[in-house]
Design a protein around this motif. Sequence first.
Motif, PDB file in Angstrom:
ATOM      1  N   ARG A  47      42.716  28.574  42.304  1.00 54.59           N
ATOM      2  CA  ARG A  47      41.449  29.069  42.883  1.00 54.59           C
ATOM      3  C   ARG A  47      40.669  29.882  41.858  1.00 54.59           C
ATOM      4  O   ARG A  47      39.441  29.759  41.756  1.00 54.59           O
ATOM      5  N   ALA A  48      41.371  30.709  41.109  1.00 52.32           N
ATOM      6  CA  ALA A  48      40.701  31.528  40.103  1.00 52.32           C
ATOM      7  C   ALA A  48      40.055  30.668  39.023  1.00 52.32           C
ATOM      8  O   ALA A  48      38.956  30.981  38.543  1.00 52.32           O
ATOM      9  N   LEU A  49      40.715  29.589  38.636  1.00 47.85           N
ATOM     10  CA  LEU A  49      40.117  28.672  37.660  1.00 47.85           C
ATOM     11  C   LEU A  49      38.815  28.084  38.195  1.00 47.85           C
ATOM     12  O   LEU A  49      37.820  27.976  37.467  1.00 47.85           O
ATOM     13  N   ARG A  50      38.811  27.712  39.465  1.00 50.93           N
ATOM     14  CA  ARG A  50      37.591  27.150  40.052  1.00 50.93           C
ATOM     15  C   ARG A  50      36.499  28.212  40.142  1.00 50.93           C
ATOM     16  O   ARG A  50      35.327  27.940  39.855  1.00 50.93           O
ATOM     17  N   GLU A  51      36.880  29.420  40.538  1.00 48.38           N
ATOM     18  CA  GLU A  51      35.892  30.497  40.681  1.00 48.38           C
ATOM     19  C   GLU A  51      35.278  30.891  39.344  1.00 48.38           C
ATOM     20  O   GLU A  51      34.109  31.276  39.279  1.00 48.38           O
ATOM     21  N   ASP A  52      36.047  30.793  38.278  1.00 50.32           N
ATOM     22  CA  ASP A  52      35.579  31.202  36.955  1.00 50.32           C
ATOM     23  C   ASP A  52      35.077  30.021  36.119  1.00 50.32           C
ATOM     24  O   ASP A  52      34.984  30.112  34.894  1.00 50.32           O
ATOM     25  N   SER A  53      34.731  28.912  36.772  1.00 47.54           N
ATOM     26  CA  SER A  53      34.375  27.699  36.030  1.00 47.54           C
ATOM     27  C   SER A  53      33.183  27.912  35.111  1.00 47.54           C
ATOM     28  O   SER A  53      33.174  27.420  33.968  1.00 47.54           O
ATOM     29  N   ALA A  54      32.192  28.656  35.549  1.00 44.99           N
ATOM     30  CA  ALA A  54      31.009  28.854  34.706  1.00 44.99           C
ATOM     31  C   ALA A  54      31.367  29.621  33.434  1.00 44.99           C
ATOM     32  O   ALA A  54      30.897  29.287  32.335  1.00 44.99           O
ATOM     33  N   VAL A  55      32.209  30.624  33.570  1.00 48.79           N
ATOM     34  CA  VAL A  55      32.632  31.414  32.415  1.00 48.79           C
ATOM     35  C   VAL A  55      33.453  30.548  31.454  1.00 48.79           C
ATOM     36  O   VAL A  55      33.271  30.590  30.230  1.00 48.79           O
TER      37      VAL A  55
END
Length: 425
Positions: A47-55
């Motif tokens: 989930r964290a990877l998806r949430e931080d995709s823009a970064v």
Amino acid sequence: MNAASAPLIDSPDSLVARLAADGRKAQAVLARMDSAARSAALRAAARALREDSAVILAANAEDMAAGAARGLSAAMLDRLRLDEARLAGIADAVAAVADLPDPVGRTIDRTERPNGLVLERVRVPIGLIGIIYESRPNVTADAAALCLGSGNAALLRGGSEAVHSNRAIHAALVRGLVSAGVPEAAVQLVPSQDRAVVGSMLTAAGQIDMIVPRGGKSLVARVQADARVPVLAHLDGINHTFIHSAADPAKAVAIAVNAKLRRTGICGAMETLLIDATYPAAPALVGALLDAGCELRGDARAAALDPRIAPASVEDWDTEYLDAILAVAVVDGLDAALDHIARHGSHHTDAIVTEDAAAAERFLAEVDSAIVMHNASSQFADGGEFGLGAEIGIATGRLHARGPVALEGLTTYKWLVRGTGQVRP
């Protein structure tokens, strides 16, 4: 302040020793976590990877620009590049590991001796695993997920080509894992691109339990030559596809084009095409590869199939191109194909295309490679395609693990002996 964020005041040896000590402490905590807890942590990391995709994608764009300026090849840039689909695939692979059967604690076998002793072999984590890799940022997530899913701590040392991507992916992973109760040091990224750190990792016997190199031939060769820690690796991916005389022409074209050109820069790409001298559709086969943009280098009989085929040198049979270049040889049947693969193969992945079941079974039995295929593209040499979730690498050795290495390959075993007061006479 933890080890991963501490100022770089250590020598390479002391830095590795400090990171390893923290990783081993974290691994002891992981070993006490049950399968459900580790799976929940992996889902949080995904989930964290998806949430931080823009970064993460912004960091990857920085690496891509630097790589282009440095003159990295198209194949290397393809390994480095992330987009929304690839990043979603990385997150999905982490989540998929959470759904895999947990090998830790599994009983391999159980016996009872005549004296009443009960002996069991059970799977346990290896400990702290060091992963040394180059330009593929997906390795940061794949290695972390597989190590964590098998109860191991990970010490990651990525290449300078992907430094910004690796840091962004690692930060997201750790944020998710910590939110689910995993110690921050369970997955550490070495905070230095100093090449001396690699040497310190390779000689950290007693601190790091296993090294997995992921990268080009020079990296893997150095690791295998210098390591004082057990190594799980393959050196070359010199993969062959043999088009038998009884091959279906449509299958032969589809498999050969896919095996070579789907992604030329991966270790499962075909590097040598062997064609049976009595295969009737050889000109159409090589023509399809040439028309698709592949450079062919052939022996005399192969060159006679199409004027666009350049002469092969002796080095071509032992070259991993990782590019749209293919060596082609015409061979006199199955025996000659087996002989060529035995002399020039790297024991990674080799395939036969044929409708002759007996020829296929003989090829599967006699080719001494980690992965041997019948009527399938060598590009399937991948842990995800094998149903293993993400893979930490392909192993071509004969000890411990072979082929795509996933959760079970990252465990060892111990003996549990239960008695009722027995003493040895």
